[in-house]
Design a protein around this motif. Structure first.
Motif, PDB file in Angstrom:
ATOM      1  N   GLN A 157      35.032 -29.067  -9.010  1.00  0.00           N
ATOM      2  CA  GLN A 157      36.268 -29.838  -9.172  1.00  0.00           C
ATOM      3  C   GLN A 157      36.191 -30.809 -10.351  1.00  0.00           C
ATOM      4  O   GLN A 157      37.207 -31.423 -10.711  1.00  0.00           O
ATOM      5  N   VAL A 166      41.056 -29.334   2.176  1.00  0.00           N
ATOM      6  CA  VAL A 166      41.562 -28.285   1.290  1.00  0.00           C
ATOM      7  C   VAL A 166      43.012 -27.957   1.643  1.00  0.00           C
ATOM      8  O   VAL A 166      43.872 -27.832   0.771  1.00  0.00           O
ATOM      9  N   PHE A 215      38.919 -32.646  -2.928  1.00  0.00           N
ATOM     10  CA  PHE A 215      38.834 -31.856  -1.701  1.00  0.00           C
ATOM     11  C   PHE A 215      37.391 -31.899  -1.196  1.00  0.00           C
ATOM     12  O   PHE A 215      36.486 -31.309  -1.803  1.00  0.00           O
ATOM     13  N   GLN A 223      37.200 -29.017   4.872  1.00  0.00           N
ATOM     14  CA  GLN A 223      38.218 -28.040   5.219  1.00  0.00           C
ATOM     15  C   GLN A 223      38.141 -27.702   6.704  1.00  0.00           C
ATOM     16  O   GLN A 223      37.088 -27.817   7.330  1.00  0.00           O
TER      17      GLN A 223
END
Length: 267
Positions: free
Chosen positions: A66, A156, A177, A180
């Motif tokens: 990221q 996410v 993020f 998840q």
């Protein structure tokens, strides 16, 4: 189309089984005085609590893709305790020492107090709204610190209410993020043993489909909390038998109790 709550006459053909076993797609309540236990006793039903989903952290290797530097930000926006856990977990994995000057903006006082698990509360700059838990309440507090560069830890899959509010407010921020929600392994469960399934999120419905691809609803009743989950049930081609919240049923437990009472009393 979502069924009208408790339209039993119209859907009586689905309610021919006496309800004795219920599967609730959440962890066992930590409070021994949880109303779920009282309901199970009074209704003479067995409830299995089993999370259909769980949270997994994004590891350091994936996070690096990221291209986010945790130290490039002067403030962090926390919307939940889960976000706090994974922010500090990732900082440790990356061997990043979060500076004492970092500011923290939290959705609620409860989230803010949770920071004590990782930092010395009195020595840091922690902010939260004292008037409510809405996104806009937090944004109002943040407006006094508009020069900060904010990091927003997220799942996410996430709602856009906070990112949208920060964009509309003109804040400089980046989404990160860090975790998840994934389906849990439920292959040890015989889904057909239960006359009622209760869900709390669209991800729970996705887990049902992935764990039990051959599941046929038939007479099994499905209940849920929230319109997003109801929509996911509809899109999965399943029948929704009861839901909450509504004027008659402010909570899913009330909806479940009324449903079970109606079906079993008809026996």
């Amino acid at each position: 189309m979502v069924l009208a709550l408790f339209d039993y006459k119209k859907y009586q053909k689905y309610n021919t089984l006496n309800i004795s076993k219920i599967l609730v797609s959440q962890p066992v309540p930590s409070d021994p005085k949880s109303p779920y236990f009282e309901f199970a006793k009074n209704a003479n039903v067995e409830i299995l609590f089993r999370p259909f989903i769980h949270v997994e952290g994004i590891d350091a290797k994936e996070f690096r893709k990221q291209r986010i530097d945790l130290l490039a930000f002067t403030a962090v926006v926390f919307t939940s305790k889960v976000a706090i856990d994974h922010y500090f977990r990732l900082a440790e994995e990356l061997r990043v020492s979060i500076p004492d000057t970092m500011k923290y903006f939290c959705m609620s006082e409860e989230v803010a107090v949770y920071l004590q698990k990782y930092i010395v509360y009195r020595k840091r700059k922690i902010f939260f709204s004292s008037v409510g838990k809405r996104v806009q309440d937090m944004v109002e507090v943040m407006k006094k610190h508009k020069d900060e560069k904010f990091l927003l830890p997220l799942s996410v899959v996430h709602k856009n209410d906070v990112p949208d509010a920060l964009t509309e407010g003109g804040f400089t921020f980046s989404k990160a993020f860090l975790y998840q929600t994934v389906s849990s392994d439920l292959t040890d469960i015989n889904i057909n043993d239960y006359q009622v399934l209760v869900f709390f999120s669209p991800q729970g419905i996705a887990s049902l489909k992935s764990n039990f691809p051959n599941f046929v609803q038939g007479e099994t009743a499905i209940g849920c909390l929230g319109p997003a989950t109801a929509k996911a049930i509809e899109e999965a081609g399943l029948r929704l038998d009861f839901s909450a919240p509504s004027p008659e049923c402010p909570s899913i437990l009330v909806a479940l109790s009324k449903y079970v009472s109606s079906v079993n009393s008809a026996e």
